[in-house]
Each structure stands twice: as structure tokens, then as C-alpha cells.
Motif scaffolding. Sequence first.
Motif, PDB file in Angstrom:
ATOM      1  N   ALA A 158      -2.889  -4.127   8.859  1.00  0.00           N
ATOM      2  CA  ALA A 158      -2.059  -3.322   7.964  1.00  0.00           C
ATOM      3  C   ALA A 158      -2.361  -1.837   8.035  1.00  0.00           C
ATOM      4  N   ASP A 159      -3.633  -1.472   8.211  1.00  0.00           N
ATOM      5  CA  ASP A 159      -3.947  -0.039   8.180  1.00  0.00           C
ATOM      6  C   ASP A 159      -3.255   0.717   9.313  1.00  0.00           C
TER       7      ASP A 159
ATOM      8  N   THR B 130      -6.854   4.493   5.404  1.00  0.00           N
ATOM      9  CA  THR B 130      -8.308   4.303   5.349  1.00  0.00           C
ATOM     10  C   THR B 130      -8.724   3.448   4.164  1.00  0.00           C
ATOM     11  N   ALA B 131      -7.947   3.463   3.094  1.00  0.00           N
ATOM     12  CA  ALA B 131      -8.251   2.604   1.950  1.00  0.00           C
ATOM     13  C   ALA B 131      -8.171   1.139   2.353  1.00  0.00           C
ATOM     14  N   LEU B 132      -7.187   0.797   3.187  1.00  0.00           N
ATOM     15  CA  LEU B 132      -7.065  -0.570   3.684  1.00  0.00           C
ATOM     16  C   LEU B 132      -8.197  -0.893   4.642  1.00  0.00           C
TER      17      LEU B 132
ATOM     18  N   ALA C 200       0.830  -1.205   0.000  1.00  0.00           N
ATOM     19  CA  ALA C 200       0.000   0.000   0.000  1.00  0.00           C
ATOM     20  C   ALA C 200       0.865   1.255   0.000  1.00  0.00           C
ATOM     21  N   GLN C 201       1.966   1.220   0.755  1.00  0.00           N
ATOM     22  CA  GLN C 201       2.867   2.374   0.798  1.00  0.00           C
ATOM     23  C   GLN C 201       3.501   2.604  -0.569  1.00  0.00           C
ATOM     24  N   ARG C 202       3.877   1.520  -1.230  1.00  0.00           N
ATOM     25  CA  ARG C 202       4.483   1.644  -2.562  1.00  0.00           C
ATOM     26  C   ARG C 202       3.482   2.199  -3.577  1.00  0.00           C
TER      27      ARG C 202
END
Length: 237
Positions: free
Chosen positions: A100-101, A49-51, A41-43
Motif C-alpha cells: 500500500a505505501d 511512510t506512515a504505512l 490512508a488517502q482519505r
Amino acid sequence: MRTLAEPSHPTLADFHRVNRGGGLFSESISQWIGAVFALVAQRLGLRPTALTITNLVLGLATSVTVVALAGPVAAGDVPAWVVGLAALLGWQIAYALDCADGQLARVTGQGSAAGARVDVLCDVAAQIALVAALSAVAVAQRPSTPVWLVATFAGTWMVNLVTSVMQSGPNAASMVTSTSLPVRLVKLVRDYGAVIFVAALVLMFAPALAFWLLIAFTIVNGGFLLASIAFSARASL
């Protein structure tokens, strides 16, 4: 000594390092999978919030599927292992996204009060759906399942959310502070990752035992609630 990589180049270990635990199963499996999701997600430039929303959608979709197929499974029209496998993958991936979030928010400095509220509210929604799914299977497999048991199971399940929120503040405390392996093994009964893993295995291989699963979780969560009340009352006195 390097404590954390630069925000633009964090590593998998950096994300896992900031995890909030959850128990032996969660720390050994779910939090590592969550770290992978956080890294990806960081990449991709995604926000935490998307996660969180993806976790909610996947968790709800999985539980709704279990509810919808509870009757056909009980009637023998749909193989139990298919539904159980879908539940195993769906719930575990959703939980890893929930791990993960928070990791993504802490490592990249994107945490906020609004994001924390969304996370808690999505957790509540996903767990309500999970409770409904397990209850639906129990009732489908055993129509004589008493209403009071389903209600008590649902009520005591929410103890998990209440205590997790209470333990995140400045006044957080644990009744059992030991981190020894025997103690951590006992605490697996309160490890959300382990609990949904066992629940999915029951749906996969022995859905008829869902009735007893409700009883077991009710006893564990109800017992923990009473113990927490006693512990807190003793501390206040």
C-alpha cells in the motif's frame, strides 16, 4: 480516455493499477488488500511512510510473538493453530501495508528518495525478524537442527531483497519473461505473499515441518541466486 483519477479522488482501481506486481498470489490478493489500505490512508490524509512504519511494527510484533511462543508450542503448552493464525494474519496484513505505501506514493505523487530508502530498510528489518521466527520454530521443534542450515537459510533468504532492489532500477531484467499461467504458477515459490502464506500454514498445522521448510527455502533461494549469477554472467559476456 481516463488513465488515472484526479489525485484528490482516486479510486480503488487507480491504486491497484500502479502496483509493482510481486507474483500471482501478491497481485491477486496482497496488492488488492494494499489498494484498500492505500485508499483509506488517502482519505485520512496519511503519508506513505506512515504505512511503511505500521508495516514494520506489525511485522516485527508478529515475528517476535512467534519466536517467544516457539518453545511453548513445541512443549504442547500453547496450541500451534493459535500462533499460526496470528502469524498468518500479522504477516499478510503487514505485507499488504508494504504494498500500500508504494501505491499511495505513486497515485498521490508523494514519492521521494528518502521514502524509498525507509521502505527498503523497513523491509530488511521485517524480513530479518521473519527469518528469526521461522528459525526459532525449526530449532524448538527439532533441537538437532544444524547451525549451518539456519545460517544458510538466513543468508539465502536475503536474496529476495537483493534481487528485488536490483530489479527496480533502469537495468532491471528478468530471467523468465513469460507471463503465462504455468510460468506464473512456478514463480509462486518466489512470490513473497505466497511464501509467508505457506509458512504460516506450516506453523498452524504442522510446526514440526519447519525444519524442512528451512531446507526448501534454502534450496529455492540458493538455486535462484546461482541461476541469477549464471544469467547475468552470460549476458555480460
